[in-house]
Motif scaffolding. Structure first.
Motif, PDB file in Angstrom:
ATOM      1  N   MET A  13       0.577  -1.650   0.123  1.00 56.45           N
ATOM      2  CA  MET A  13       0.477   0.150   0.046  1.00 56.45           C
ATOM      3  C   MET A  13       0.621   1.181   0.283  1.00 56.45           C
ATOM      4  SD  MET A  13      -3.287  -1.043   2.343  1.00 56.45           S
ATOM      5  CE  MET A  13      -3.764   0.024   2.385  1.00 56.45           C
ATOM      6  N   LEU A  14       1.560   0.916   0.478  1.00 56.38           N
ATOM      7  CA  LEU A  14       2.733   2.483   1.263  1.00 56.38           C
ATOM      8  C   LEU A  14       3.465   2.901  -0.875  1.00 56.38           C
ATOM      9  CD1 LEU A  14       4.117   4.295   2.877  1.00 56.38           C
ATOM     10  CD2 LEU A  14       5.806   2.873   3.306  1.00 56.38           C
ATOM     11  N   GLU A  15       4.157   1.238  -1.559  1.00 57.99           N
ATOM     12  CA  GLU A  15       4.388   2.063  -2.299  1.00 57.99           C
ATOM     13  C   GLU A  15       3.237   1.905  -3.531  1.00 57.99           C
ATOM     14  OE1 GLU A  15       7.293  -1.037  -5.559  1.00 57.99           O
ATOM     15  OE2 GLU A  15       6.553  -1.704  -4.279  1.00 57.99           O
ATOM     16  N   GLU A  16       1.950   1.687  -3.584  1.00 58.83           N
ATOM     17  CA  GLU A  16       1.240   2.005  -4.416  1.00 58.83           C
ATOM     18  C   GLU A  16       0.746   3.888  -4.035  1.00 58.83           C
ATOM     19  OE1 GLU A  16      -2.988   1.840  -5.314  1.00 58.83           O
ATOM     20  OE2 GLU A  16      -2.279   0.064  -4.351  1.00 58.83           O
ATOM     21  N   LEU A  17       0.770   4.407  -3.594  1.00 56.90           N
ATOM     22  CA  LEU A  17       0.691   5.321  -2.742  1.00 56.90           C
ATOM     23  C   LEU A  17       1.861   5.605  -3.298  1.00 56.90           C
ATOM     24  CD1 LEU A  17      -1.167   7.816  -0.983  1.00 56.90           C
ATOM     25  CD2 LEU A  17      -0.008   6.924   1.229  1.00 56.90           C
ATOM     26  N   GLN A  18       3.311   6.188  -2.716  1.00 59.39           N
ATOM     27  CA  GLN A  18       4.830   6.554  -3.486  1.00 59.39           C
ATOM     28  C   GLN A  18       4.128   6.928  -4.990  1.00 59.39           C
ATOM     29  OE1 GLN A  18       7.166   3.871  -1.473  1.00 59.39           O
ATOM     30  NE2 GLN A  18       7.407   5.261  -0.090  1.00 59.39           N
ATOM     31  N   THR A  19       4.131   5.788  -5.373  1.00 64.14           N
ATOM     32  CA  THR A  19       4.166   6.051  -6.941  1.00 64.14           C
ATOM     33  C   THR A  19       2.605   7.361  -7.916  1.00 64.14           C
ATOM     34  OG1 THR A  19       4.187   3.466  -7.439  1.00 64.14           O
ATOM     35  CG2 THR A  19       2.896   4.832  -9.310  1.00 64.14           C
ATOM     36  N   VAL A  20       1.209   7.158  -6.724  1.00 64.32           N
ATOM     37  CA  VAL A  20       0.157   7.747  -7.213  1.00 64.32           C
ATOM     38  C   VAL A  20       1.150   9.267  -6.835  1.00 64.32           C
ATOM     39  CG1 VAL A  20      -1.890   8.275  -6.761  1.00 64.32           C
ATOM     40  CG2 VAL A  20      -1.365   6.297  -6.993  1.00 64.32           C
ATOM     41  N   ASP A  21       1.978   9.160  -5.337  1.00 65.48           N
ATOM     42  CA  ASP A  21       2.078  10.911  -4.991  1.00 65.48           C
ATOM     43  C   ASP A  21       3.857  11.209  -6.078  1.00 65.48           C
ATOM     44  OD1 ASP A  21      -0.029  10.748  -3.237  1.00 65.48           O
ATOM     45  OD2 ASP A  21       1.104  10.693  -2.085  1.00 65.48           O
ATOM     46  N   PHE A  22       4.003  10.179  -6.620  1.00 70.31           N
ATOM     47  CA  PHE A  22       5.415  10.842  -7.838  1.00 70.31           C
ATOM     48  C   PHE A  22       4.510  11.456  -8.704  1.00 70.31           C
ATOM     49  CE2 PHE A  22       7.410   9.394 -11.355  1.00 70.31           C
ATOM     50  CZ  PHE A  22       8.208  10.383 -11.823  1.00 70.31           C
ATOM     51  N   VAL A  23       3.263  10.353  -9.552  1.00 70.38           N
ATOM     52  CA  VAL A  23       3.062  11.085 -11.001  1.00 70.38           C
ATOM     53  C   VAL A  23       1.921  12.186 -10.132  1.00 70.38           C
ATOM     54  CG1 VAL A  23       0.428  10.185 -12.010  1.00 70.38           C
ATOM     55  CG2 VAL A  23       1.900   8.735 -11.736  1.00 70.38           C
ATOM     56  N   LEU A  24       1.561  12.853  -9.159  1.00 70.86           N
ATOM     57  CA  LEU A  24       0.852  14.263  -8.513  1.00 70.86           C
ATOM     58  C   LEU A  24       1.602  14.872  -9.125  1.00 70.86           C
ATOM     59  CD1 LEU A  24      -1.895  12.926  -5.916  1.00 70.86           C
ATOM     60  CD2 LEU A  24      -1.843  13.944  -8.187  1.00 70.86           C
ATOM     61  N   LYS A  42      -7.582  16.571 -15.923  1.00 66.44           N
ATOM     62  CA  LYS A  42      -8.662  15.523 -15.687  1.00 66.44           C
ATOM     63  C   LYS A  42      -7.528  14.722 -15.119  1.00 66.44           C
ATOM     64  CE  LYS A  42     -11.863  16.040 -18.906  1.00 66.44           C
ATOM     65  NZ  LYS A  42     -12.306  15.689 -19.875  1.00 66.44           N
ATOM     66  N   GLN A  43      -6.333  14.429 -15.473  1.00 63.37           N
ATOM     67  CA  GLN A  43      -5.545  13.460 -14.806  1.00 63.37           C
ATOM     68  C   GLN A  43      -5.099  13.532 -12.881  1.00 63.37           C
ATOM     69  OE1 GLN A  43      -2.044  12.504 -17.200  1.00 63.37           O
ATOM     70  NE2 GLN A  43      -3.866  11.709 -18.903  1.00 63.37           N
ATOM     71  N   PHE A  44      -4.631  14.716 -13.298  1.00 63.07           N
ATOM     72  CA  PHE A  44      -4.933  15.257 -11.909  1.00 63.07           C
ATOM     73  C   PHE A  44      -5.138  15.234 -10.204  1.00 63.07           C
ATOM     74  CE2 PHE A  44      -3.649  18.372  -8.813  1.00 63.07           C
ATOM     75  CZ  PHE A  44      -3.160  18.211  -8.255  1.00 63.07           C
ATOM     76  N   ASN A  45      -5.993  15.733 -11.562  1.00 62.64           N
ATOM     77  CA  ASN A  45      -7.249  15.581 -10.353  1.00 62.64           C
ATOM     78  C   ASN A  45      -7.912  13.777  -9.884  1.00 62.64           C
ATOM     79  OD1 ASN A  45      -7.656  18.050 -10.254  1.00 62.64           O
ATOM     80  ND2 ASN A  45      -9.693  18.152 -11.112  1.00 62.64           N
TER      81      ASN A  45
END
Length: 88
Positions: A13-24, A42-45
């Motif tokens: 879960m922590l890795e998935e969150l880090q990946t999503v936050d990197f995209v942000l 739209k992608q950002f939101n």
């Protein structure tokens, strides 16, 4: 500090969150120079919503991620519990 064994789900879960936050972060930088790109916005939101959902789910299972009022704490105060996310 004593070594704590955490379940695999914690790291996943922590890795998935880090990946999503990197995209942000990347989308944020892009939008700083391309503010009229509707698709990027739209992608950002979408990723922003996903980040919040992942944070909520993680915190529900494993405790707070952020300090200074950005995360709720259940009773008793959870910030005494280690490891903290930046320690793993």
């Amino acid at each position: 500090m004593t070594e704590t064994h955490l379940p695999k789900a914690y790291y996943d879960m922590l890795e998935e969150l880090q990946t999503v936050d990197f995209v942000l972060v990347e989308l944020n930088l892009y939008l700083d120079t391309h503010p009229d790109d509707l698709e990027a916005l739209k992608q950002f939101n979408t990723f922003s919503k996903k980040s919040r959902e992942l944070r909520d789910r993680f915190e529900e299972q494993f405790g707070p991620l952020d300090q200074f009022g950005h995360s709720y704490s259940s009773y008793p105060w959870k910030w005494n519990d280690t490891p903290w996310p930046w320690q793993v």
